[in-house]
Design a protein around this motif. Structure first.
Motif, short mmCIF file in Angstrom:
data_model
loop_
_atom_site.label_atom_id
_atom_site.label_comp_id
_atom_site.label_asym_id
_atom_site.label_seq_id
_atom_site.Cartn_x
_atom_site.Cartn_y
_atom_site.Cartn_z
N TYR A 13 8.59 66.54 28.54
CA TYR A 13 8.46 66.25 29.95
C TYR A 13 7.25 67.01 30.47
N LEU A 15 6.78 68.89 33.73
CA LEU A 15 7.59 69.36 34.84
C LEU A 15 6.69 69.83 35.98
N VAL A 31 16.12 71.09 31.61
CA VAL A 31 15.09 71.45 32.59
C VAL A 31 15.57 72.68 33.36
N TRP A 35 12.59 73.46 38.68
CA TRP A 35 11.62 72.52 38.13
C TRP A 35 12.21 71.11 38.16
N VAL A 37 11.30 66.81 36.81
CA VAL A 37 10.49 65.99 35.90
C VAL A 37 9.47 65.20 36.71
#
Length: 62
Positions: A13, A15, A31, A35, A37
């Motif tokens: 990802y 982020l 995640v 944060w 995506v």
């Protein structure tokens, strides 16, 4: 054990946090708080490209 941040064939990802800072993150790892995506899951190169195009100022937004 290999570093999940360096696996060339893994999914990642891109982020972003509330300061508009970016991070490359392995999709296999949750995640972290604070944060979200911005791109992905995708291959490493695609995520790095996304970060390079969108993160033009390294300073925190605030």
């Amino acid at each position: 054990m290999t570093n999940p941040f360096d696996a060339p064939d893994a999914e990642y990802y891109a982020l972003i946090n509330d300061q508009d800072q970016y991070s490359l993150w392995p999709a296999a790892i949750d995640v972290p708080a604070g944060w979200s995506v911005a791109h992905g899951p995708a291959d490493r190169e695609s995520c790095v490209d996304h970060i390079e195009v969108n993160w033009t100022d390294m300073r925190p937004a605030r």
